[in-house]
Design an enzyme around this catalytic site. Sequence first.
Site: not given
Length: 428
Positions: A264-266, A269
């Site tokens: 869900s992040c790398l 973002d």
Amino acid sequence: MKISVIGAGYVGLVTATALASKGHNVVLIEKDKAKISSINKGKAPIAEDGLDDKLSDCLKHNCLRAVENYQEMLGTDVTLVCVGTPSNPDGSIDLSYIKQSAREIGKMLGKKTERHTVVIRSTVIPGTTRGVIIPALEEYSGHKLHDAFDVAVNPEFLQEGSALRCYFNPDRIIIGEDDKGAGDTVEKLYEGISAPIIRTDIPTAEMVKYASNAFLATKISFINEIGNLCQKLGIDVYEVAKGISFDYRIGDRFLNAGLGFGGSCLPKDLGALVQASRGLGYHARLLESVMEVNRLQVLKIIQAVEQKLGDLKNKKISILGLAFKPNTDDVRSAPALRVIEMLINKGAMVKAYDPMAMPNARAVLPEGIEYCRSAEEAVRGGDCVLVLTEWAEFKNESLYRGEIVFDGRRVVDPRNAKTFCDYQGICW
């Protein structure tokens, strides 16, 4: 301290539970009624080690409750904003949830007589807090910043699968502030936690989160690029990674070559940072290359399977692992999902197993996939096995005896694998 947390997603629920377990009185504000019901029964709607037990203990001591109404914010001193900031189709950041939260929080601030601190935990592009969130709070509260409320930024660095441990044992605590009092309030939330505390301005704190994730993604794409080259040279990239890891400037984290990064992040973002750079007239070539290497890495396992089996139409492919990493049920941007979609597009029949992530995978993958009750069942009768998540139970060598195996996560030791199966690693 009396605290309200906005958003009962991954970050919000872990943050609220951690704060309540430290004795704070926490109200968790969430729009999803199913989540509210589950949380108030002591059942976390996400799979996270130790979270159910910690949540149940907080409920037992009446220091945490989940509600739907923002009015509950009025009885608190601090509000932590933990809503999602997903990607738009072009990869840019979607601020719709945080804008809505800012409006609702602003309305409540207009009804308060005591000073209030709003803390942004959501990941937002530098400039968002000052340029979007604070103006919305001022407009809907009828107050100016520092008159009735203050704002700080406290980015989260939680790691799925070990989020509570990360919360209580952080590498660092970043506090972005335009007012010392707001920063002091945030720092009090971490009393009893030993970690370096870096207090800086708001845009810098916002950027620290993006720079951290961009660097981690870069390390992964770097070692995959080296791994692809090593495979052509007959070199074991994991031995190379071990050799370079002793250099203190490099270290040994995020050097596991394989299918690439997800979650869900790398991906989210990195995409947001690239799009923000374009909006500023800057071409972030390195970051774009990191994304491109990661996109292409998944294709390698498909190419390897086709080279071995030929036309994949009506071939039975066994998939082990759906989550983007072990010890979580999160399938967001998981490489396994891209692999499965490509296999289906090529006419393959897919059977899959994951210890935690099958319900979430079923909700987003096409119909026609056979979900199995065990790894053994998934492997049985397949034309080949693809290992896509490094769950501990997949290390069992007996699973692969006599099978054609494509290992995307170095789950099986390649030095032994060829003695009991037809084995191929992705970049080793």
